[in-house]
Design an enzyme around this catalytic site. Structure first.
Site, short mmCIF file in Angstrom:
data_model
loop_
_atom_site.label_atom_id
_atom_site.label_comp_id
_atom_site.label_asym_id
_atom_site.label_seq_id
_atom_site.Cartn_x
_atom_site.Cartn_y
_atom_site.Cartn_z
N SER A 157 2.87 -15.28 53.43
CA SER A 157 2.61 -15.75 52.08
C SER A 157 1.21 -15.32 51.69
O SER A 157 0.30 -15.30 52.52
CB SER A 157 2.72 -17.28 52.04
OG SER A 157 1.97 -17.79 50.96
N GLU B 165 17.31 -14.57 54.03
CA GLU B 165 17.58 -15.15 52.70
C GLU B 165 18.27 -14.13 51.79
O GLU B 165 19.17 -14.47 51.02
CB GLU B 165 16.26 -15.61 52.06
CG GLU B 165 15.63 -16.78 52.78
CD GLU B 165 14.19 -17.01 52.32
OE1 GLU B 165 13.99 -17.89 51.49
OE2 GLU B 165 13.28 -16.29 52.78
N HIS C 172 28.73 -31.22 60.10
CA HIS C 172 27.94 -31.82 59.00
C HIS C 172 26.43 -31.58 59.21
O HIS C 172 25.61 -32.35 58.70
CB HIS C 172 28.19 -33.33 58.86
CG HIS C 172 29.63 -33.70 58.90
ND1 HIS C 172 30.39 -33.84 57.77
CD2 HIS C 172 30.47 -33.93 59.95
CE1 HIS C 172 31.63 -34.17 58.10
NE2 HIS C 172 31.71 -34.21 59.42
N LYS D 132 2.47 -19.30 56.89
CA LYS D 132 3.88 -19.06 56.59
C LYS D 132 4.43 -17.81 57.25
O LYS D 132 3.76 -16.81 57.43
CB LYS D 132 4.08 -18.93 55.08
CG LYS D 132 3.81 -20.22 54.36
CD LYS D 132 5.04 -21.08 54.26
CE LYS D 132 5.78 -20.71 53.00
NZ LYS D 132 7.02 -21.46 52.90
#
Ligand code: ARG
Length: 462
Positions: A278, A291, A157, A284
């Protein structure tokens, strides 16, 4: 202009929109090598069986080699009015060698030709994916060996469950990739029958030798039913199903990399090569490659669904619907190949923040099960009662804001008087992972043994 291949019956050429919807050359040109290979095998067999003369066959084979060279060297002009790769190649062959080219299509149809081309293509693709999956496994085994002793929190979980080793976690994906390879190998085994010579749907009256062409093209033998040969695409479906499962595995690892590289976790650091910055937020470091691997599973699963829907309800034998079998499959298999390359690169180059992983594993009462197991072993409590005692102790520690090993002996004895200071031996994460020696468990020695197992496999297969 009426069509070269069936102009005998047709007075007029196709409508402009008909040409657009009907042409597949835009995407099936990638079959060129398979198409020419199949044609050469067919032509050689036609000469051997006396269906065409040896001289004609020699001319055709030489012409096909010339066409192949033109395509490979980028000197070939694909023409949409010639619809597909089969007619583009044959038409160019006719330009080069004249009317003899027309003998190549004896005892053959585009229906068995396209089934053959696609099978050869899928077989090559499976072989390539298998190599890529082996490299992916190897990168994971390398990481697992380096990190056989590196402790991290194991989750259920996504809540801290029990400490595991990072090596063990890597090897979980090696197992998955192993099954992905075996699914692809299984699909390859079943597809390896030649449809060539099934002709349009019914076979042919020419005395062809299908066993000969099958052997020439590396198949185990010819398919047994001409209708089936030209009308099924289950070999693509099976491959896409295996690809979709493999992509699903990759997407899970991708997700984990996204989580692990989040500064809140700070478990791994991806290299600059697999991240991006970024344009507005200088701090960043985005895990774009992970992804994208996570997302590409969408088009791979989509490709499988597309082809299932195209094939569903089609009457035997060939229908033009089946021209729509290619783009989705190409897109899906290309995406899987790219995902594997990216994932292998990320795994090989990422660095592991072992102290941070270890600290996280020590938080969140990850050794509570070890405590319960100890109560069973040392004090003879039934497991359910041990679970209850441990739960009470976790509650006390939680209230105090400390971990289990920071509770005093008195605090523990207030809950279960039998507890002795031996208990502290099982509350550390090192002891916890070291004790998990059951077959397939996370203990560092198990990880090392599993790495050796995989290396021996690669010695044989990869
Ligand atoms: N381009 C066609 C395809 O991809 C080749 C087979 C055409 N056969 C036919 N009967 N029209 O399916």
């Amino acid at each position: 202009m009426s069509n070269k291949m069936w102009g005998g019956r047709f007075g007029e050429g196709p409508d402009r929109i008909m040409e657009e919807i009907n042409a597949s050359i835009g995407f099936d040109q990638r079959f060129f090598a398979q198409d020419i290979r199949g044609s050469k095998a067919h032509c050689t067999m036609l000469a051997e069986t006396g269906i065409i003369s040896r001289e004609d066959a020699e001319q055709i084979v030489a012409g096909l080699d010339a066409v192949l060279a033109e395509i490979k060297e980028g000197r070939f002009t694909f023409k949409r009015e010639l619809e597909d790769i089969h007619m583009n190649v044959e038409s160019r062959l006719a330009d080069l060698i004249g009317a003899t080219a027309g003998r190549l299509h004896t005892a053959r149809s585009r229906n068995d030709q396209v089934a053959l081309d696609f099978k050869l293509y899928i077989r090559d693709t499976i072989d390539h994916l298998d190599e890529q999956l082996a490299e992916f496994q190897l990168a994971l085994v390398d990481k697992a060996e380096t990190h056989a002793d590196t402790i991290m929190p194991g989750y259920t979980h996504l809540q801290t469950a029990q400490p595991v080793t990072f090596g063990h976690h890597c090897l979980a994906y090696v197992e998955m990739a192993g099954r992905d390879r075996s699914r692809l190998a299984d699909a390859r085994k079943r597809l390896n029958e030649s449809p060539l010579g099934a002709a349009a749907l019914a076979g042919t009256s020419f005395p062809i030798d299908r066993h000969r062409t099958a052997k020439d093209l590396g198949f185990d033998g010819p398919t047994r039913n001409s209708l089936d040969s030209v009308s099924d695409r289950d070999f693509v479906l099976e491959t896409l199903a295996a690809a979709a499962i493999a992509a699903t595995h990759l997407s899970r690892l991708a997700e984990e990399i996204v989580v692990w590289s989040n500064p809140g976790f700070n478990f791994v650091r991806l290299t600059d090569g697999f991240t991006s910055g970024s344009s507005i937020m200088p701090q960043k470091r985005n895990p774009d490659a992970a992804e994208l691997v996570r997302a590409k599973s969408g088009r791979i699963i989509g490709g499988l669904t597309t082809l299932l829907v195209v094939m569903k309800g089609l009457p035997l034998a060939y229908s033009k619907d089946m021209q729509e079998d290619k783009e989705a499959a190409f897109d899906a298999l290309d995406a899987l190949s790219l995902s594997l390359a990216a994932m292998t690169g990320m795994i090989a180059t990422l660095t592991v923040n072992a102290p941070e992983m270890r600290a996280a594993a020590s938080r969140g009462f990850s050794t509570a099960t070890d405590l319960a197991d100890w109560l069973v072993r040392a004090l003879g409590l039934p497991f359910r009662q041990a679970h209850h005692v441990t739960g009470t102790l976790v509650g006390i520690a939680e209230k105090k804001g400390v971990d289990l090993d920071a509770l005093t002996l008195d605090e523990m004895r207030a809950v279960e008087p039998g507890i002795t200071d031996e208990v502290y031996g099982v509350l550390g994460v090192d002891n916890s992972v070291r004790s998990r020696t059951s077959f397939g468990g996370t203990a560092p020695d198990n990880v090392r043994a599993a790495c050796a197992h995989w290396r021996a496999q690669f010695g044989r297969n990869a």
